[in-house]
Design a protein around this motif. Structure first.
Motif, PDB file in Angstrom:
ATOM      1  N   THR A  28     -86.702   3.213 -25.789  1.00  0.00           N
ATOM      2  CA  THR A  28     -87.953   3.885 -25.442  1.00  0.00           C
ATOM      3  C   THR A  28     -88.132   3.804 -23.920  1.00  0.00           C
ATOM      4  N   GLU A  29     -89.170   4.451 -23.402  1.00  0.00           N
ATOM      5  CA  GLU A  29     -89.481   4.321 -21.968  1.00  0.00           C
ATOM      6  C   GLU A  29     -89.789   2.872 -21.639  1.00  0.00           C
ATOM      7  N   VAL A  30     -90.491   2.194 -22.551  1.00  0.00           N
ATOM      8  CA  VAL A  30     -90.785   0.764 -22.358  1.00  0.00           C
ATOM      9  C   VAL A  30     -89.476  -0.025 -22.316  1.00  0.00           C
ATOM     10  N   GLY A  31     -88.546   0.310 -23.204  1.00  0.00           N
ATOM     11  CA  GLY A  31     -87.258  -0.379 -23.239  1.00  0.00           C
ATOM     12  C   GLY A  31     -86.473  -0.214 -21.947  1.00  0.00           C
ATOM     13  N   GLU A  32     -86.522   0.990 -21.366  1.00  0.00           N
ATOM     14  CA  GLU A  32     -85.842   1.207 -20.082  1.00  0.00           C
ATOM     15  C   GLU A  32     -86.506   0.390 -18.977  1.00  0.00           C
ATOM     16  N   PHE A  33     -87.839   0.320 -18.993  1.00  0.00           N
ATOM     17  CA  PHE A  33     -88.562  -0.486 -18.002  1.00  0.00           C
ATOM     18  C   PHE A  33     -88.186  -1.963 -18.151  1.00  0.00           C
ATOM     19  N   GLN A  34     -88.121  -2.439 -19.412  1.00  0.00           N
ATOM     20  CA  GLN A  34     -87.725  -3.835 -19.654  1.00  0.00           C
ATOM     21  C   GLN A  34     -86.323  -4.100 -19.103  1.00  0.00           C
ATOM     22  N   ALA A  35     -85.408  -3.142 -19.293  1.00  0.00           N
ATOM     23  CA  ALA A  35     -84.036  -3.305 -18.806  1.00  0.00           C
ATOM     24  C   ALA A  35     -84.002  -3.368 -17.284  1.00  0.00           C
ATOM     25  N   ILE A  36     -84.829  -2.574 -16.629  1.00  0.00           N
ATOM     26  CA  ILE A  36     -84.903  -2.600 -15.160  1.00  0.00           C
ATOM     27  C   ILE A  36     -85.432  -3.952 -14.681  1.00  0.00           C
ATOM     28  N   LYS A  37     -86.481  -4.457 -15.333  1.00  0.00           N
ATOM     29  CA  LYS A  37     -87.049  -5.765 -14.954  1.00  0.00           C
ATOM     30  C   LYS A  37     -86.028  -6.880 -15.185  1.00  0.00           C
ATOM     31  N   MET A  38     -85.311  -6.817 -16.311  1.00  0.00           N
ATOM     32  CA  MET A  38     -84.267  -7.805 -16.593  1.00  0.00           C
ATOM     33  C   MET A  38     -83.182  -7.750 -15.529  1.00  0.00           C
ATOM     34  N   THR A  39     -82.777  -6.535 -15.151  1.00  0.00           N
ATOM     35  CA  THR A  39     -81.733  -6.351 -14.145  1.00  0.00           C
ATOM     36  C   THR A  39     -82.132  -6.963 -12.807  1.00  0.00           C
ATOM     37  N   ASP A  40     -83.369  -6.744 -12.396  1.00  0.00           N
ATOM     38  CA  ASP A  40     -83.846  -7.328 -11.137  1.00  0.00           C
ATOM     39  C   ASP A  40     -83.765  -8.852 -11.179  1.00  0.00           C
ATOM     40  N   TYR A  41     -84.174  -9.425 -12.321  1.00  0.00           N
ATOM     41  CA  TYR A  41     -84.173 -10.884 -12.465  1.00  0.00           C
ATOM     42  C   TYR A  41     -82.745 -11.436 -12.499  1.00  0.00           C
ATOM     43  N   VAL A  42     -81.891 -10.803 -13.291  1.00  0.00           N
ATOM     44  CA  VAL A  42     -80.512 -11.273 -13.423  1.00  0.00           C
ATOM     45  C   VAL A  42     -79.774 -11.166 -12.094  1.00  0.00           C
ATOM     46  N   THR A  43     -79.940 -10.039 -11.407  1.00  0.00           N
ATOM     47  CA  THR A  43     -79.256  -9.835 -10.124  1.00  0.00           C
ATOM     48  C   THR A  43     -79.658 -10.896  -9.106  1.00  0.00           C
ATOM     49  N   ALA A  44     -80.931 -11.283  -9.110  1.00  0.00           N
ATOM     50  CA  ALA A  44     -81.428 -12.281  -8.159  1.00  0.00           C
ATOM     51  C   ALA A  44     -81.041 -13.710  -8.538  1.00  0.00           C
ATOM     52  N   ASN A  45     -80.894 -13.974  -9.847  1.00  0.00           N
ATOM     53  CA  ASN A  45     -80.732 -15.358 -10.283  1.00  0.00           C
ATOM     54  C   ASN A  45     -79.405 -15.690 -10.970  1.00  0.00           C
ATOM     55  N   PHE A  46     -78.854 -14.756 -11.739  1.00  0.00           N
ATOM     56  CA  PHE A  46     -77.633 -15.032 -12.506  1.00  0.00           C
ATOM     57  C   PHE A  46     -76.690 -13.831 -12.462  1.00  0.00           C
ATOM     58  N   PRO A  47     -76.291 -13.396 -11.275  1.00  0.00           N
ATOM     59  CA  PRO A  47     -75.458 -12.193 -11.196  1.00  0.00           C
ATOM     60  C   PRO A  47     -74.114 -12.390 -11.905  1.00  0.00           C
ATOM     61  N   PRO A  48     -73.762 -11.476 -12.796  1.00  0.00           N
ATOM     62  CA  PRO A  48     -72.475 -11.591 -13.491  1.00  0.00           C
ATOM     63  C   PRO A  48     -71.346 -10.983 -12.672  1.00  0.00           C
ATOM     64  N   ASP A  49     -70.128 -11.357 -12.994  1.00  0.00           N
ATOM     65  CA  ASP A  49     -68.977 -10.689 -12.388  1.00  0.00           C
ATOM     66  C   ASP A  49     -68.260  -9.791 -13.391  1.00  0.00           C
ATOM     67  N   MET A  50     -68.821  -9.698 -14.604  1.00  0.00           N
ATOM     68  CA  MET A  50     -68.304  -8.807 -15.643  1.00  0.00           C
ATOM     69  C   MET A  50     -69.415  -8.570 -16.653  1.00  0.00           C
ATOM     70  N   ILE A  51     -69.520  -7.336 -17.158  1.00  0.00           N
ATOM     71  CA  ILE A  51     -70.478  -7.016 -18.220  1.00  0.00           C
ATOM     72  C   ILE A  51     -69.688  -6.466 -19.401  1.00  0.00           C
ATOM     73  N   ILE A  52     -69.996  -6.978 -20.590  1.00  0.00           N
ATOM     74  CA  ILE A  52     -69.373  -6.485 -21.822  1.00  0.00           C
ATOM     75  C   ILE A  52     -70.515  -6.080 -22.750  1.00  0.00           C
ATOM     76  N   SER A  53     -70.427  -4.877 -23.322  1.00  0.00           N
ATOM     77  CA  SER A  53     -71.566  -4.347 -24.068  1.00  0.00           C
ATOM     78  C   SER A  53     -71.153  -3.731 -25.399  1.00  0.00           C
ATOM     79  N   SER A  54     -72.095  -3.766 -26.323  1.00  0.00           N
ATOM     80  CA  SER A  54     -72.015  -2.951 -27.533  1.00  0.00           C
ATOM     81  C   SER A  54     -72.093  -1.484 -27.119  1.00  0.00           C
ATOM     82  N   PRO A  55     -71.384  -0.597 -27.825  1.00  0.00           N
ATOM     83  CA  PRO A  55     -71.441   0.816 -27.484  1.00  0.00           C
ATOM     84  C   PRO A  55     -72.639   1.561 -28.070  1.00  0.00           C
ATOM     85  N   LEU A  56     -73.462   0.903 -28.894  1.00  0.00           N
ATOM     86  CA  LEU A  56     -74.641   1.571 -29.435  1.00  0.00           C
ATOM     87  C   LEU A  56     -75.601   1.904 -28.292  1.00  0.00           C
TER      88      LEU A  56
END
Length: 199
Positions: A28-56
Motif C-alpha cells: 500500500t502507500e503506507v507500506g511504501e512509506f514504511q519501507a522508506i523509513k526503514m531504509t533511512d534507519y538501516v542505511t544510517a545504522n546497519f548498512p548491508p553489503d548484500m540484500i537477498i529478497s523474496s520475489p513476491l
C-alpha cells in the motif's frame, strides 16, 4: 557476520482481510512509506553489503527501496517466499472458514494444505534458507534479508535451534527488523522486531 531480517511493509492483503501467503499483493502507500523509513534507519545504522529478497511483490519493492539507497547488490531467492497456502491464497478469511475448514483437531504438520505445502515442508525450506545464508554469504559483513512474517518466524526458530513443534512463534510487524550475529561459533540475537523507524 550479521543477518538483518526485515519484513516487507504493509500490503493490500493486510487491509482487505484475506489470506495472503503466496497471493502476490503489492504494498500500500503506507507500506511504501514504511519501507522508506526503514531504509533511512538501516542505511544510517546497519548498512548491508548484500540484500537477498523474496520475489513476491510486497517484499521485492521493499528490497528495491533499500537497494536504491544503499547501492549494494540485490539477489532474489524463491525460497524466501511466504508459506505456500495453496487454495487459501487471496481468499477472504470468512469464506475460507466455510469453504476450507480446518480439520477437527487441526492439520497434522506433515499434511500439506490443498495445493500448498505442509508446516513441516515450510520449516525444512526455512532451514535450507538459513544454511544458505550462513554458508553462502559468510564472507559478507552484514546481509539484509527481505521476507515475510511466517518465514522469518521459522528462520528465527532455526537460528535458535528450536524444534518445529514448540508452539512458539516470533511476530514481525510491518518493516520490523531482527538482527542476528554469528561470531566465533556463537549464534547471537542482538534485537527482535525493531520498528523504531516507524515511531
Amino acid at each position: 557476520m550479521e543477518i538483518l531480517l526485515i519484513r516487507h511493509g504493509e500490503s493490500e492483503a493486510d487491509i482487505l482481510g484475506v489470506h495472503e501467503g503466496r497471493a502476490d499483493f503489492p504494498l500500500t502507500e503506507v507500506g511504501e512509506f514504511q519501507a522508506i523509513k526503514m531504509t533511512d534507519y538501516v542505511t544510517a545504522n546497519f548498512p548491508p553489503d548484500m540484500i537477498i529478497s523474496s520475489p513476491l511483490r510486497r517484499a521485492k519493492l521493499t528490497a528495491f527501496i533499500l537497494q536504491e539507497k544503499t547501492g549494494c547488490e540485490l539477489k532474489m531467492d524463491n525460497d524466501l517466499m511466504e508459506f505456500n497456502n495453496g487454495v487459501l491464497a487471496g481468499l477472504a478469511k470468512e469464506e475460507a472458514l466455510i469453504t476450507y475448514p480446518m480439520p477437527k483437531g487441526g492439520r497434522p504438520i506433515h499434511e500439506p494444505i490443498q495445493g500448498g505445502e505442509s508446516e513441516l515442508d515450510f520449516r525444512f525450506r526455512s532451514e535450507k534458507v538459513l544454511n544458505k545464508l550462513i554458508y553462502d554469504y559468510k564472507v559478507n559483513k552484514r546481509i539484509a534479508v527481505i521476507s515475510h512474517g511466517g518465514l522469518i518466524s521459522n528462520l528465527l526458530k532455526g537460528f535458535l535451534n528450536q524444534p518445529n513443534n514448540t508452539g512458539n512463534a516470533f511476530v514481525t510487524g510491518d518493516t520490523g527488523m531482527h538482527l542476528l550475529e554469528i561470531k566465533e561459533g556463537l549464534r547471537i540475537v542482538k534485537f527482535l522486531n525493531n520498528q523504531i523507524h516507524l515511531k
